[in-house]
Design a protein around this motif. Structure first.
Motif: not given
Length: 162
Positions: A16, A19, A105, A127-129, A131-133
């Protein structure tokens, strides 16, 4: 004295704008710390942005490339290492870095984080993700550091490396 190597991993073509901005700033601040930047070496996404950031302040950039071709290398890479290993090169990225900063991510980034955790390496997630965090913190709460800003990532890296 051995130099510190910081691996910056993140999406290539699917990075992005945020990113890319974060990666550029990370590269710049890594170079200002006199650390060596290690990336996937290609001329796209987080790899290229971080490499450009490091070069903007005369940093040293190592690129671990997935193939054996000079085509597609970031112009900001100083030392290109050709692996001809495709995605298997991700393990080289991880094992050659003192710590990893994941900027954004994607599937490749997730594989590098997983390999780092398996190798008991420290990983900083920028990261803004959400779920990954949550996922990576659950897998290895002692080796994952979640940050919101580039400056936090560098400060966390400094703390880890002491």
């Amino acid at each position: 004295m051995r130099k510190i190597i910081i691996g910056v991993m993140g999406p290539g073509e699917k990075a992005t704008a945020k990113d890319l901005q974060n990666a550029y700033e990370l590269g710049k601040l890594i170079a200002q710390q006199q650390w060596i930047l290690l990336t996937g070496g290609r001329n796209v996404g987080v790899m290229d942005a971080a490499s450009k950031g490091a070069k903007s302040t005369n940093g040293l950039v190592v690129g671990i490339l997935p193939d054996d071709s000079k085509r597609g290398i970031s112009l900001s890479v100083d030392i290109a290492i050709f692996t001809d290993m495709g995605n298997a090169r991700n393990n080289i990225n991880v094992l050659s870095s003192d710590l990893l900063i994941a900027c954004g991510m994607g599937a490749g980034t997730a594989s590098e984080i997983a390999l780092a955790l398996k190798a008991n390496k420290q990983v900083i997630l920028l990261s803004d993700d959400v779920e990954s965090k949550v996922f990576f913190q659950k897998i290895s709460p002692n080796n994952i550091y979640v940050v919101e800003k580039v400056e936090e990532a560098i400060a966390t890296a400094q703390t880890i490396l002491k």
